[in-house]
Design a protein around this motif. Structure first.
Motif, mmCIF file in Angstrom:
data_model
loop_
_atom_site.group_PDB
_atom_site.id
_atom_site.type_symbol
_atom_site.label_atom_id
_atom_site.label_comp_id
_atom_site.label_asym_id
_atom_site.label_seq_id
_atom_site.Cartn_x
_atom_site.Cartn_y
_atom_site.Cartn_z
ATOM 1 N N GLN A 151 0.844 -1.193 0.000
ATOM 2 C CA GLN A 151 0.000 0.000 0.000
ATOM 3 C C GLN A 151 0.887 1.253 0.000
ATOM 4 N N ASN A 152 0.547 2.202 -0.860
ATOM 5 C CA ASN A 152 1.324 3.445 -0.930
ATOM 6 C C ASN A 152 1.027 4.314 0.288
ATOM 7 N N VAL A 153 2.096 4.810 0.878
ATOM 8 C CA VAL A 153 1.990 5.721 2.016
ATOM 9 C C VAL A 153 2.382 7.114 1.535
ATOM 10 N N PRO A 170 16.333 12.433 -3.200
ATOM 11 C CA PRO A 170 17.096 11.378 -2.519
ATOM 12 C C PRO A 170 16.933 10.013 -3.177
ATOM 13 N N THR A 171 17.913 9.160 -2.924
ATOM 14 C CA THR A 171 17.753 7.731 -3.130
ATOM 15 C C THR A 171 17.530 7.147 -1.745
ATOM 16 N N LEU A 172 16.320 6.671 -1.488
ATOM 17 C CA LEU A 172 15.888 6.447 -0.115
ATOM 18 C C LEU A 172 15.527 4.992 0.119
ATOM 19 N N SER A 173 15.901 4.456 1.274
ATOM 20 C CA SER A 173 15.404 3.156 1.732
ATOM 21 C C SER A 173 14.688 3.361 3.048
ATOM 22 N N ILE A 174 13.622 2.598 3.238
ATOM 23 C CA ILE A 174 12.805 2.735 4.439
ATOM 24 C C ILE A 174 13.035 1.530 5.338
ATOM 25 N N ILE A 175 13.256 1.763 6.618
ATOM 26 C CA ILE A 175 13.441 0.695 7.595
ATOM 27 C C ILE A 175 12.355 0.833 8.649
ATOM 28 N N ASN A 178 9.562 -1.852 13.490
ATOM 29 C CA ASN A 178 8.860 -3.050 13.952
ATOM 30 C C ASN A 178 8.538 -3.911 12.732
ATOM 31 N N GLU A 179 9.593 -4.503 12.142
ATOM 32 C CA GLU A 179 9.416 -5.209 10.877
ATOM 33 C C GLU A 179 8.613 -6.497 11.022
ATOM 34 N N THR A 180 8.386 -6.973 12.254
ATOM 35 C CA THR A 180 7.550 -8.164 12.428
ATOM 36 C C THR A 180 6.079 -7.841 12.200
ATOM 37 N N ASP A 181 5.701 -6.554 12.309
ATOM 38 C CA ASP A 181 4.298 -6.159 12.150
ATOM 39 C C ASP A 181 4.023 -5.461 10.829
ATOM 40 N N VAL A 182 4.993 -4.671 10.353
ATOM 41 C CA VAL A 182 4.815 -3.970 9.089
ATOM 42 C C VAL A 182 6.188 -3.754 8.467
ATOM 43 N N SER A 183 6.289 -3.918 7.152
ATOM 44 C CA SER A 183 7.547 -3.686 6.436
ATOM 45 C C SER A 183 7.283 -2.729 5.292
ATOM 46 N N CYS A 184 8.249 -1.848 5.042
ATOM 47 C CA CYS A 184 8.088 -0.828 4.003
ATOM 48 C C CYS A 184 9.301 -0.814 3.087
ATOM 49 N N THR A 185 9.047 -0.533 1.844
ATOM 50 C CA THR A 185 10.116 -0.435 0.843
ATOM 51 C C THR A 185 9.831 0.750 -0.064
ATOM 52 N N MET A 186 10.832 1.053 -0.927
ATOM 53 C CA MET A 186 10.638 2.073 -1.955
ATOM 54 C C MET A 186 10.332 1.391 -3.274
ATOM 55 N N SER A 188 9.604 2.836 -7.212
ATOM 56 C CA SER A 188 9.413 3.940 -8.167
ATOM 57 C C SER A 188 9.189 5.271 -7.463
ATOM 58 N N GLY A 189 9.889 5.454 -6.333
ATOM 59 C CA GLY A 189 9.795 6.712 -5.615
ATOM 60 C C GLY A 189 8.678 6.780 -4.601
ATOM 61 N N ASP A 190 7.811 5.723 -4.568
ATOM 62 C CA ASP A 190 6.730 5.699 -3.590
ATOM 63 C C ASP A 190 7.126 4.832 -2.398
ATOM 64 N N ILE A 191 6.601 5.179 -1.235
ATOM 65 C CA ILE A 191 6.772 4.339 -0.057
ATOM 66 C C ILE A 191 5.629 3.329 -0.038
ATOM 67 N N GLN A 192 5.958 2.042 -0.044
ATOM 68 C CA GLN A 192 4.931 0.998 -0.006
ATOM 69 C C GLN A 192 5.103 0.181 1.260
ATOM 70 N N CYS A 193 3.998 -0.015 1.987
ATOM 71 C CA CYS A 193 4.028 -0.737 3.245
ATOM 72 C C CYS A 193 3.071 -1.925 3.209
#
Length: 206
Positions: A151-153, A170-175, A178-186, A188-193
């Protein structure tokens, strides 16, 4: 120089006279041996690129060799990158903050008779990657749906990313904290969780 001239007539009679020949000095124009080009890093600050001795050694003159009466920076092509001046006989140059490029600097030196000559050298200021930084991001609440992946955030994070070379890009990575409950990545420039199945609640992303 004293010069004696003796002349004779056809009967062998002679006479002599003396005169003085004076050669008046004429000031010769000086010249300057080539000044070496200079390279330095961006944000180098103020530095001496030629000492007084180094600069004087390039001044050549028949009457006053390696002893110029005056020195000056007569022109610069790019003071927005670096600015040079003569300080107690030395050439000192100051880089401008976060600027890189080339500047041609012309030095003029003169003898005591005000005869002058010039030489030009190039200063290259090399770009150095600057450390990026974040402006303060205010706390934001973004809702995502339980049990739904990728899902896009919507967070305008680029508005807070500051960098001399790549401002707002920026070239951004999301950490996730609480990766056991929700994980997010980049993507195409969008944050997806993606939340873990059957998990709800609030999560802090870094």
């Amino acid at each position: 120089s004293d010069i004696n001239i003796t002349v004779w007539d056809t009967d062998g009679n002679q006479n002599s006279t003396n005169f003085t020949l004076t050669i008046n000095a004429v000031n010769d124009n000086p010249w300057i041996d080539p000044l070496s080009d200079i390279a330095m890093d961006e944000d180098n600050g103020t530095s001496t690129v030629f000492t007084s001795t180094e600069l004087s050694s390039k001044f050549r003159d028949v009457e006053e060799d390696q002893a110029p009466t005056s020195k000056a920076v007569s022109s610069e092509t790019n003071t927005s990158v670096i600015d040079c001046s003569i300080v107690t006989g030395t050439v000192q140059c100051t880089t401008q903050v976060n600027m890189s490029g080339n500047s041609d600097v012309t030095i003029q030196m003169c003898d005591s008779s005000s005869s002058c000559n010039t030489d030009t050298f190039t200063i290259t200021v090399t770009q150095i990657n600057d450390q990026p930084y974040w402006e303060t991001i205010s706390n934001q609440t973004t809702a995502i749906i339980e049990d739904t992946a990728n899902q896009n955030v919507t967070i305008n994070y680029k508005d807070y990313f500051r960098d001399v070379e790549d401002d707002y890009n920026p070239t951004l990575s999301i950490i996730s904290d609480n990766e056991t409950d929700v994980s997010c990545t980049m993507s195409s420039g969008d944050i997806q969780c993606s939340p873990t199945n059957n998990i709800t609640g609030s999560f802090i992303l870094t």
